[in-house]
Write a protein that holds these residues in place. Structure first.
Motif, mmCIF file in Angstrom:
data_model
loop_
_atom_site.group_PDB
_atom_site.id
_atom_site.type_symbol
_atom_site.label_atom_id
_atom_site.label_comp_id
_atom_site.label_asym_id
_atom_site.label_seq_id
_atom_site.Cartn_x
_atom_site.Cartn_y
_atom_site.Cartn_z
ATOM 1 N N HIS A 221 28.728 40.762 35.952
ATOM 2 C CA HIS A 221 29.929 40.935 35.130
ATOM 3 C C HIS A 221 31.229 40.748 35.926
ATOM 4 N N ASP A 222 31.160 40.205 37.132
ATOM 5 C CA ASP A 222 32.378 39.968 37.915
ATOM 6 C C ASP A 222 33.143 38.769 37.370
ATOM 7 N N ARG A 223 34.391 38.645 37.807
ATOM 8 C CA ARG A 223 35.325 37.668 37.253
ATOM 9 C C ARG A 223 34.846 36.222 37.373
ATOM 10 N N ASP A 224 34.105 35.880 38.398
ATOM 11 C CA ASP A 224 33.685 34.487 38.561
ATOM 12 C C ASP A 224 32.785 34.017 37.413
ATOM 13 N N THR A 225 32.012 34.934 36.805
ATOM 14 C CA THR A 225 31.145 34.547 35.686
ATOM 15 C C THR A 225 31.673 35.029 34.340
ATOM 16 N N GLU A 226 32.510 36.063 34.334
ATOM 17 C CA GLU A 226 33.131 36.559 33.101
ATOM 18 C C GLU A 226 34.635 36.705 33.313
ATOM 19 N N PRO A 227 35.365 35.562 33.288
ATOM 20 C CA PRO A 227 36.796 35.602 33.601
ATOM 21 C C PRO A 227 37.629 36.471 32.657
ATOM 22 N N ASN A 228 37.160 36.686 31.435
ATOM 23 C CA ASN A 228 37.901 37.527 30.492
ATOM 24 C C ASN A 228 37.245 38.889 30.317
ATOM 25 N N GLY A 229 36.334 39.237 31.218
ATOM 26 C CA GLY A 229 35.576 40.478 31.114
ATOM 27 C C GLY A 229 36.263 41.667 31.748
ATOM 28 N N LEU A 230 35.450 42.613 32.195
ATOM 29 C CA LEU A 230 35.899 43.873 32.756
ATOM 30 C C LEU A 230 36.926 43.692 33.877
ATOM 31 N N TYR A 231 36.762 42.683 34.714
ATOM 32 C CA TYR A 231 37.661 42.468 35.852
ATOM 33 C C TYR A 231 38.561 41.245 35.663
ATOM 34 N N ALA A 232 38.976 40.993 34.415
ATOM 35 C CA ALA A 232 39.939 39.916 34.165
ATOM 36 C C ALA A 232 41.200 40.179 34.985
ATOM 37 N N THR A 233 41.589 41.435 35.063
ATOM 38 C CA THR A 233 42.640 41.876 35.976
ATOM 39 C C THR A 233 42.065 43.055 36.739
ATOM 40 N N GLY A 234 42.569 43.280 37.914
ATOM 41 C CA GLY A 234 42.013 44.321 38.765
ATOM 42 C C GLY A 234 40.732 43.832 39.412
ATOM 43 N N ALA A 235 40.206 44.653 40.273
ATOM 44 C CA ALA A 235 38.981 44.301 40.994
ATOM 45 C C ALA A 235 38.263 45.593 41.355
ATOM 46 N N PRO A 236 36.949 45.524 41.560
ATOM 47 C CA PRO A 236 36.213 46.729 41.943
ATOM 48 C C PRO A 236 36.714 47.298 43.273
ATOM 49 N N ALA A 237 36.444 48.575 43.499
ATOM 50 C CA ALA A 237 36.936 49.262 44.700
ATOM 51 C C ALA A 237 36.492 48.569 45.979
ATOM 52 N N GLU A 238 35.277 48.038 46.029
ATOM 53 C CA GLU A 238 34.761 47.428 47.259
ATOM 54 C C GLU A 238 35.096 45.939 47.380
ATOM 55 N N ALA A 239 35.941 45.437 46.487
ATOM 56 C CA ALA A 239 36.270 44.013 46.480
ATOM 57 C C ALA A 239 37.427 43.691 47.423
ATOM 58 N N VAL A 240 37.344 42.524 48.050
ATOM 59 C CA VAL A 240 38.421 41.991 48.883
ATOM 60 C C VAL A 240 38.528 40.494 48.631
ATOM 61 N N ASP A 241 39.672 39.946 48.941
ATOM 62 C CA ASP A 241 39.883 38.507 48.842
ATOM 63 C C ASP A 241 39.123 37.852 50.001
ATOM 64 N N PRO A 242 38.189 36.933 49.716
ATOM 65 C CA PRO A 242 37.408 36.345 50.810
ATOM 66 C C PRO A 242 38.254 35.564 51.820
ATOM 67 N N ARG A 243 39.453 35.129 51.422
ATOM 68 C CA ARG A 243 40.333 34.403 52.344
ATOM 69 C C ARG A 243 40.892 35.306 53.427
ATOM 70 N N THR A 244 40.774 36.628 53.232
ATOM 71 C CA THR A 244 41.306 37.572 54.220
ATOM 72 C C THR A 244 40.229 38.074 55.171
ATOM 73 N N LEU A 245 39.011 37.592 55.007
ATOM 74 C CA LEU A 245 37.883 38.035 55.844
ATOM 75 C C LEU A 245 37.690 37.135 57.051
ATOM 76 N N ALA A 246 37.279 37.731 58.127
ATOM 77 C CA ALA A 246 36.903 37.014 59.341
ATOM 78 C C ALA A 246 35.984 37.943 60.127
ATOM 79 N N PRO A 247 35.255 37.418 61.104
ATOM 80 C CA PRO A 247 34.422 38.310 61.915
ATOM 81 C C PRO A 247 35.279 39.423 62.523
ATOM 82 N N GLY A 248 34.874 40.668 62.307
ATOM 83 C CA GLY A 248 35.603 41.810 62.839
ATOM 84 C C GLY A 248 36.849 42.201 62.068
ATOM 85 N N VAL A 249 37.125 41.513 60.960
ATOM 86 C CA VAL A 249 38.303 41.799 60.136
ATOM 87 C C VAL A 249 37.829 42.263 58.764
ATOM 88 N N LYS A 250 38.290 43.439 58.342
ATOM 89 C CA LYS A 250 37.812 44.056 57.106
ATOM 90 C C LYS A 250 38.120 43.254 55.853
#
Length: 133
Positions: free
Chosen positions: A79-108
């Protein structure tokens, strides 16, 4: 969960392996899983799908009690936004979610306007950037 991950816990990461194009995802869920090895694709036992995982260097120590290593795993639920763009997470994101562009080895990683589903900042508006990118 991302708030619980500390830089100290992930300092031995050497690489993040993406199983999908992370640039196409507004957010990914991340967790620190106990895994039997430092490297290799881990087994996945959640609903949804694994989209990436971290590899650890030789300095990573196994738990004395379990012999496992704590490694990050990145995943999405059905039910995440990538498969249900107008669903539960149309806006907002789950608590454990991060933007993958901000990730790197050793970076949260962290949440961004994009991962939260907007609205765009005034800087984004001035540049003519709209969500989703």
């Amino acid at each position: 969960m991302s708030a619980l991950i500390t830089e100290d816990e992930i300092r031995e990461e050497t690489e993040i392996v993406w199983l999908e194009d992370a640039t196409a995802l507004d957010y990914v869920r991340q967790s620190l899983d106990r895994l039997p090895t430092r490297k290799g694709k881990p087994a996945y036992h959640r609903d949804g799908r694994m989209v990436g995982y971290a590899l650890l260097g030789p300095g990573a120590k196994a738990s004395r009690s379990s012999g496992t290593f704590r490694r990050r795993v990145f995943w999405l639920l059905p039910h995440d936004r990538d498969t249900e763009p107008n669903g539960l997470y149309a806006t907002g994101a789950p608590a454990e979610a991060v933007d993958p562009r901000t990730l790197a080895p050793g970076v949260k990683g962290y949440k961004t306007e994009r991962s939260e589903g907007g609205p765009p900042s005034s800087a984004m508006q001035e540049l003519g950037i709209t969500l989703p990118l």
